[in-house]
Motif scaffolding. Structure first.
Motif, PDB file in Angstrom:
ATOM      1  N   ASP A   1       0.827  -1.212   0.000  1.00  0.00           N
ATOM      2  CA  ASP A   1       0.000   0.000   0.000  1.00  0.00           C
ATOM      3  C   ASP A   1       0.861   1.262   0.000  1.00  0.00           C
ATOM      4  OD1 ASP A   1      -2.305  -1.547   0.026  1.00  0.00           O
ATOM      5  OD2 ASP A   1      -2.659  -1.293   2.183  1.00  0.00           O
ATOM      6  N   LEU A   2       1.929   1.271   0.784  1.00  0.00           N
ATOM      7  CA  LEU A   2       2.810   2.446   0.845  1.00  0.00           C
ATOM      8  C   LEU A   2       3.516   2.690  -0.483  1.00  0.00           C
ATOM      9  CD1 LEU A   2       4.360   2.007   4.400  1.00  0.00           C
ATOM     10  CD2 LEU A   2       2.747   3.783   3.675  1.00  0.00           C
ATOM     11  N   LEU A   3       3.913   1.622  -1.165  1.00  0.00           N
ATOM     12  CA  LEU A   3       4.567   1.798  -2.459  1.00  0.00           C
ATOM     13  C   LEU A   3       3.619   2.413  -3.486  1.00  0.00           C
ATOM     14  CD1 LEU A   3       6.709  -1.438  -2.629  1.00  0.00           C
ATOM     15  CD2 LEU A   3       7.573   0.918  -2.639  1.00  0.00           C
ATOM     16  N   LEU A   4       2.342   2.176  -3.326  1.00  0.00           N
ATOM     17  CA  LEU A   4       1.351   2.735  -4.245  1.00  0.00           C
ATOM     18  C   LEU A   4       0.857   4.111  -3.818  1.00  0.00           C
ATOM     19  CD1 LEU A   4      -0.715  -0.477  -4.991  1.00  0.00           C
ATOM     20  CD2 LEU A   4       0.989   0.628  -6.451  1.00  0.00           C
ATOM     21  N   ASP A   5       1.015   4.451  -2.543  1.00  0.00           N
ATOM     22  CA  ASP A   5       0.515   5.736  -2.063  1.00  0.00           C
ATOM     23  C   ASP A   5       1.404   6.263  -0.938  1.00  0.00           C
ATOM     24  OD1 ASP A   5      -1.012   7.982  -1.556  1.00  0.00           O
ATOM     25  OD2 ASP A   5      -2.511   6.908  -0.393  1.00  0.00           O
ATOM     26  N   GLY A   6       2.197   7.239  -1.252  1.00  0.00           N
ATOM     27  CA  GLY A   6       3.060   7.869  -0.257  1.00  0.00           C
ATOM     28  C   GLY A   6       4.517   7.619  -0.525  1.00  0.00           C
ATOM     29  N   LEU A   7       4.893   6.353  -0.606  1.00  0.00           N
ATOM     30  CA  LEU A   7       6.296   6.020  -0.837  1.00  0.00           C
ATOM     31  C   LEU A   7       6.677   6.211  -2.304  1.00  0.00           C
ATOM     32  CD1 LEU A   7       8.707   5.144   0.837  1.00  0.00           C
ATOM     33  CD2 LEU A   7       8.108   2.782   0.387  1.00  0.00           C
ATOM     34  N   GLY A   8       5.729   6.104  -3.208  1.00  0.00           N
ATOM     35  CA  GLY A   8       5.999   6.362  -4.619  1.00  0.00           C
ATOM     36  C   GLY A   8       6.876   5.312  -5.274  1.00  0.00           C
ATOM     37  N   GLY A   9       6.428   4.067  -5.268  1.00  0.00           N
ATOM     38  CA  GLY A   9       7.203   2.971  -5.848  1.00  0.00           C
ATOM     39  C   GLY A   9       7.494   3.178  -7.317  1.00  0.00           C
ATOM     40  N   LEU A  10       8.768   3.095  -7.683  1.00  0.00           N
ATOM     41  CA  LEU A  10       9.196   3.231  -9.072  1.00  0.00           C
ATOM     42  C   LEU A  10       9.579   1.890  -9.680  1.00  0.00           C
ATOM     43  CD1 LEU A  10      11.520   6.354  -8.651  1.00  0.00           C
ATOM     44  CD2 LEU A  10       9.133   6.319  -9.446  1.00  0.00           C
ATOM     45  N   ALA A  11      10.247   1.046  -8.873  1.00  0.00           N
ATOM     46  CA  ALA A  11      10.728  -0.232  -9.400  1.00  0.00           C
ATOM     47  C   ALA A  11      10.833  -1.253  -8.283  1.00  0.00           C
ATOM     48  CB  ALA A  11      12.079  -0.049 -10.078  1.00  0.00           C
ATOM     49  N   LEU A  12      10.720  -2.509  -8.678  1.00  0.00           N
ATOM     50  CA  LEU A  12      10.833  -3.641  -7.770  1.00  0.00           C
ATOM     51  C   LEU A  12      11.665  -4.707  -8.468  1.00  0.00           C
ATOM     52  CD1 LEU A  12       9.992  -5.297  -5.263  1.00  0.00           C
ATOM     53  CD2 LEU A  12       7.911  -5.911  -6.509  1.00  0.00           C
TER      54      LEU A  12
END
Length: 182
Positions: free
Chosen positions: A100-111
């Motif tokens: 959830d954080l990678l999608l909202d707040g943390l701003g996930g760019l790559a995994l």
């Protein structure tokens, strides 16, 4: 030079308060500490702070989940970072907070997820996931890729884009890595 702009602090990461007037580059390998070894007051901190963001958090989460949440709480829009952690959060219930954080707040760019046989950590039999992020960003997709061995890591710019809607709908992210295609 860089040493004049860098600050080293020896403290609990969750309690840090970086200087707000500068951009922060968050780079780390959070300690692999399972929930059994986390003090009850820090478990309470995790669930309380996640709830304040409208998110759920499990007290079964390992310390790396605490790092992701603390980064969102401490950082500012535009900060960038990358963490390497175990990859179990991709699929387990307590990992939903990281997803959830990678999608909202943390701003996930790559995994970038290392194959389980790669053994990225010499002292732990676990998988490895490298996340790249930019706080406050909301890219329409995140690049994902599976890496067969540590020597194949190279630059952290590769991967197949996966739409954020697809990521949001997926209860387990490892399924999006199967076969190297999204």
């Amino acid at each position: 030079s860089l040493h004049k702009r860098a600050t080293v602090v020896l403290d609990d990461f969750r309690a840090l308060r970086p200087a707000a007037e500068t951009s922060t580059l968050w780079i780390g390998n959070p300690p692999y500490v399972r929930h059994h070894q986390i003090a009850p007051d820090w478990k309470d901190w995790l669930t309380r702070e996640a709830r304040l963001r409208g998110l759920g958090a499990s007290q079964l989460a390992g310390l790396h989940v605490h790092f992701y949440l603390a980064t969102v709480l401490q950082g500012q829009k535009g900060d960038r970072g990358t963490y390497i952690t175990s990859a179990e959060w991709l699929d387990v219930n307590y990992g939903s907070l990281v997803r959830d954080l990678l999608l909202d707040g943390l701003g996930g760019l790559a995994l970038h997820v290392l194959d389980p046989t790669a053994m990225p950590f010499a002292d732990a039999a676990t998988t490895g996931a490298i996340t790249c992020f930019q706080l406050g960003a909301k890219p329409r997709s995140m690049k994902v890729r599976c890496i067969p061995k540590v020597a194949d890591l190279g630059k952290l710019s590769g991967g197949q884009p996966v739409a954020r809607d697809r990521l949001a709908d997926a209860p387990r992210w490892s399924l999006l890595l199967r076969g190297g295609k999204a």
